[in-house]
Structure formats: C-alpha cells, structure tokens
Design a protein around this motif. Structure first.
Motif, PDB file in Angstrom:
ATOM      1  N   ASP A  28      -5.845  -4.784   9.462  1.00 38.13           N
ATOM      2  CA  ASP A  28      -5.764  -6.013  10.249  1.00 38.13           C
ATOM      3  C   ASP A  28      -5.643  -7.265   9.386  1.00 38.13           C
ATOM      4  N   ALA A  29      -5.675  -7.109   8.065  1.00 37.60           N
ATOM      5  CA  ALA A  29      -5.533  -8.267   7.178  1.00 37.60           C
ATOM      6  C   ALA A  29      -4.073  -8.572   6.853  1.00 37.60           C
ATOM      7  N   TYR A  30      -3.164  -7.688   7.281  1.00 40.42           N
ATOM      8  CA  TYR A  30      -1.752  -7.842   6.942  1.00 40.42           C
ATOM      9  C   TYR A  30      -0.894  -7.839   8.202  1.00 40.42           C
ATOM     10  N   ASN A  31       0.283  -8.451   8.089  1.00 40.45           N
ATOM     11  CA  ASN A  31       1.294  -8.386   9.136  1.00 40.45           C
ATOM     12  C   ASN A  31       2.648  -8.635   8.485  1.00 40.45           C
ATOM     13  N   ASP A  32       3.705  -8.709   9.299  1.00 35.50           N
ATOM     14  CA  ASP A  32       5.047  -8.901   8.737  1.00 35.50           C
ATOM     15  C   ASP A  32       5.167 -10.217   7.967  1.00 35.50           C
ATOM     16  N   ALA A  33       4.460 -11.223   8.443  1.00 39.06           N
ATOM     17  CA  ALA A  33       4.518 -12.516   7.761  1.00 39.06           C
ATOM     18  C   ALA A  33       3.682 -12.535   6.484  1.00 39.06           C
ATOM     19  N   HIS A  34       2.668 -11.690   6.452  1.00 39.31           N
ATOM     20  CA  HIS A  34       1.775 -11.624   5.290  1.00 39.31           C
ATOM     21  C   HIS A  34       1.570 -10.160   4.891  1.00 39.31           C
ATOM     22  N   PRO A  35       2.588  -9.544   4.303  1.00 38.37           N
ATOM     23  CA  PRO A  35       2.480  -8.131   3.901  1.00 38.37           C
ATOM     24  C   PRO A  35       1.635  -7.992   2.637  1.00 38.37           C
TER      25      PRO A  35
ATOM     26  N   ALA B 179       0.790   5.655   9.898  1.00 38.48           N
ATOM     27  CA  ALA B 179       0.614   5.635  11.351  1.00 38.48           C
ATOM     28  C   ALA B 179       1.779   4.848  11.945  1.00 38.48           C
ATOM     29  N   ILE B 180       2.673   5.554  12.623  1.00 40.12           N
ATOM     30  CA  ILE B 180       3.886   4.928  13.163  1.00 40.12           C
ATOM     31  C   ILE B 180       3.552   3.752  14.083  1.00 40.12           C
ATOM     32  N   GLU B 181       2.459   3.904  14.831  1.00 40.87           N
ATOM     33  CA  GLU B 181       2.145   2.902  15.852  1.00 40.87           C
ATOM     34  C   GLU B 181       1.557   1.611  15.285  1.00 40.87           C
ATOM     35  N   VAL B 182       1.215   1.573  14.004  1.00 37.74           N
ATOM     36  CA  VAL B 182       0.633   0.377  13.402  1.00 37.74           C
ATOM     37  C   VAL B 182       1.750  -0.538  12.905  1.00 37.74           C
ATOM     38  N   ALA B 183       1.801  -1.744  13.423  1.00 40.75           N
ATOM     39  CA  ALA B 183       2.854  -2.691  13.049  1.00 40.75           C
ATOM     40  C   ALA B 183       2.765  -3.063  11.576  1.00 40.75           C
ATOM     41  N   ALA B 184       3.911  -3.293  10.983  1.00 38.84           N
ATOM     42  CA  ALA B 184       4.045  -3.771   9.597  1.00 38.84           C
ATOM     43  C   ALA B 184       3.728  -2.706   8.558  1.00 38.84           C
ATOM     44  N   HIS B 185       3.129  -1.581   8.971  1.00 39.36           N
ATOM     45  CA  HIS B 185       2.854  -0.454   8.069  1.00 39.36           C
ATOM     46  C   HIS B 185       2.188  -0.904   6.765  1.00 39.36           C
ATOM     47  N   PRO B 186       1.020  -1.552   6.875  1.00 38.06           N
ATOM     48  CA  PRO B 186       0.370  -2.091   5.669  1.00 38.06           C
ATOM     49  C   PRO B 186      -0.032  -1.023   4.661  1.00 38.06           C
ATOM     50  N   ALA B 187      -0.492   0.144   5.126  1.00 35.87           N
ATOM     51  CA  ALA B 187      -0.907   1.190   4.184  1.00 35.87           C
ATOM     52  C   ALA B 187       0.276   1.671   3.359  1.00 35.87           C
ATOM     53  N   LEU B 188       1.422   1.862   4.003  1.00 36.12           N
ATOM     54  CA  LEU B 188       2.619   2.298   3.282  1.00 36.12           C
ATOM     55  C   LEU B 188       3.068   1.229   2.292  1.00 36.12           C
ATOM     56  N   ARG B 189       3.094   0.003   2.735  1.00 32.72           N
ATOM     57  CA  ARG B 189       3.516  -1.085   1.833  1.00 32.72           C
ATOM     58  C   ARG B 189       2.588  -1.199   0.642  1.00 32.72           C
ATOM     59  N   ARG B 190       1.293  -1.025   0.882  1.00 30.76           N
ATOM     60  CA  ARG B 190       0.354  -1.093  -0.231  1.00 30.76           C
ATOM     61  C   ARG B 190       0.545   0.083  -1.180  1.00 30.76           C
ATOM     62  N   ALA B 191       0.788   1.269  -0.640  1.00 31.79           N
ATOM     63  CA  ALA B 191       1.002   2.442  -1.488  1.00 31.79           C
ATOM     64  C   ALA B 191       2.219   2.233  -2.387  1.00 31.79           C
ATOM     65  N   VAL B 192       3.287   1.701  -1.823  1.00 34.74           N
ATOM     66  CA  VAL B 192       4.499   1.431  -2.609  1.00 34.74           C
ATOM     67  C   VAL B 192       4.217   0.363  -3.658  1.00 34.74           C
TER      68      VAL B 192
END
Length: 299
Positions: free
Chosen positions: A146-153, A24-37
């Motif tokens: 909502d548990a992740y952000n740029d500071a806590h990926p 989802a482009i509009e979600v900051a920090a892209h937690p789902a993508l980071r988790r998938a990687v």
C-alpha cells in the motif's frame, strides 16, 4: 547479552542472484514485482515470477483452462521488456505455499512477497504454516504494497536501517544490510532498540556499577557494541542509534523508521526458518507497524 564483537564483517556484495517473487494479478501497480526487478538490477540477479490461481474445483475443465490461459497472458505481458525476469511459474494445483517449493527448485536466495500475499498466507495456513513451510530457508523481503502505486512505484532504496539485537546470530542481517546499502548507494543506520529497561534482568557480565545509572550504563554498552559493528563493516563513521522505548521492540523499530524516513528495515531471524517463524512474533509485529519494506535475513 551483548556479544557483538569487533572483528571484520565481510559485506555480501554479491547480492541476490536468484529471486522468486509472488505476483498477485489483482494488486494494482504490482509493487512486489517491481521491487524484485529493482533489487535484481542492483545486485545483478534474475527474477522468477510465481502466481497461484485461486482454487475452483467446481469449474468445468474448459472454463478453468481459459482462466489459466488468460492469467498466463497477463503474466507474460508483465514479463515483456524486463530482461531480469527470466522465469514464469503459474501454479494451478497448489495455493501460495507452492512459493516455497519453487524457491527450493530454483535455489533462490530471496523470496519477495507483497503484504497482500502475506495476508493470504496467514489466513490460509494459520497455525500450520510452520509445518508446511518449515523448509523455507530463504531471506524474505516483504514489500509494503500500500506504500506504492503507478505514480510512486518502488525506486532505489535511499535509507536502510539494520535493526540488531547485538548477538552473533544477528550479524548476517547486518552484513546483508551493508551489502544492499553498497548496491543501492543508500545510507545505512545500525539500530538497537532497548525496550522496557529491566533493572532486575541484568546478567552477570553487564551488572551496573553502583555509582552509575543502570539505563545509561546499558545504553552506553549498546552504543559501544554498535561502534564495534561499524568498525567490523569497515565503516567506522556509520550512523548508529540506540533507541529507548517504553513499548515493544517492534514499536521502537517502527517509530525510528518513521522518524528517519527509512525505506527498508533489515532484521534477522532466529531458530527454525519456517515462514510463520520469520513472519511471526516480533518480525510479524514489525511488519505490520513499519511504514516501509521489511527484509528478514536468515541466520
């Protein structure tokens, strides 16, 4: 009925090889993508990104083309420098339900969605979700956006809890949890939740002897079954917990996750594997209550 046996369980150490993730482009920090990687890195897998554009039938073709091109550029920027991301699918003719079709086309063994996308799916499909997504026969990882952000990926999982009902169909989830614990070098806890202890619902194979407390007897049975599971996983010293709750199983799982600070809960699915079945009923309630990611493993 508690039927978990003591035979060896072979952990799925091969991990997830083909992962499809909803971005989802509009979600900051892209937690789902980071988790998938992150999962792909630990299981030697590859990732295909999927993004579904919002429908806008009234937009002129030129304006729509510009939106498509801009979105593709944003996705390519996310892909840059990520060798595990080996595919990109931009969907302009279907909503997020296309995720299931692409998972089939790529023979994915894991679908990763953020809680944001999950909410969109529920709102979009409603009671028709099972009919539309009946063929979604994949494990699904719901990332708590909502548990992740740029500071806590998203980082490596450190404590995985496998919640099991101790029936044979749940063994796949325990097996998968053990494989992921190995891949992430994480702690693993086997959990069984006993909710609303039903003295009048004992079946004939577990009737409590007259001189014993029914709740304690049932708790002991479940503790022994968890011990047999641990032996089957070849980890006899694995942490095990029978939790008793006066509320629902979902409450019990969520409360335990908070208590032990788990960062991943693993549960099994039953029967039909449509997405609303996986994310409906108990699984859906657990997802909305646990403070961490949730992996739903098909049986």
């Amino acid at each position: 009925m508690i039927i978990a046996g003591g035979g060896p369980i072979m952990s799925k150490t091969e991990g997830y090889q083909r992962i499809v993730v909803a971005v989802a482009i509009e979600v900051a920090a892209h937690p789902a993508l980071r988790r998938a990687v992150n999962v792909a890195e630990r299981t030697n897998g590859s990732v295909t990104m999927v993004h579904a554009l919002k429908p806008s039938p009234l937009s002129p073709d030129t304006a729509r083309a510009a939106v498509v091109e801009r979105t593709r550029s944003e996705l390519e920027a996310l892909q840059a420098g990520q060798p595990r991301i080996r595919g990109l699918r931009l969907v302009d003719d279907r909503p997020w339900t296309a995720l299931v079709d692409i998972a089939d086309e790529t023979d994915a063994d894991l679908v990763v969605i953020g809680s944001f996308v999950h909410g969109q799916l529920r709102a979009l499909l409603g009671t028709n979700s099972d009919r539309v997504l009946h063929q979604a026969r994949r494990d699904i990882l719901v990332v708590r956006s909502d548990a992740y952000n740029d500071a806590h990926p998203p980082r490596d999982y450190t404590h995985i809890v496998a919640a099991t009902d101790l029936t044979d169909h749940g063994r796949a989830a325990v097996e998968r949890a053990a494989g992921l614990a190995d891949a992430f070098r994480a702690r693993l806890t086997l959990l069984n939740v006993m909710a609303h202890f039903p003295e009048d619902r004992e079946n004939e194979t577990t009737i409590t002897p007259e001189n014993l407390d029914p709740q304690q007897f049932q708790q002991d049975l479940r503790t022994e079954a968890l011990a047999r599971l641990a032996v089957g996983l070849r980890h006899p010293d694995l942490a095990r917990q029978v939790a008793i709750t006066t509320e629902s199983v979902a409450h019990g799982v969520a409360d335990h996750a908070r208590e032990v600070r788990a960062d991943l809960i693993v549960i099994g699915s039953r029967g039909s594997y449509g997405l609303n079945r996986l994310l409906g009923d108990t699984a859906d309630e657990i997802m909305h209550r646990v403070p961490c990611d949730l992996l739903i493993v098909r049986g």
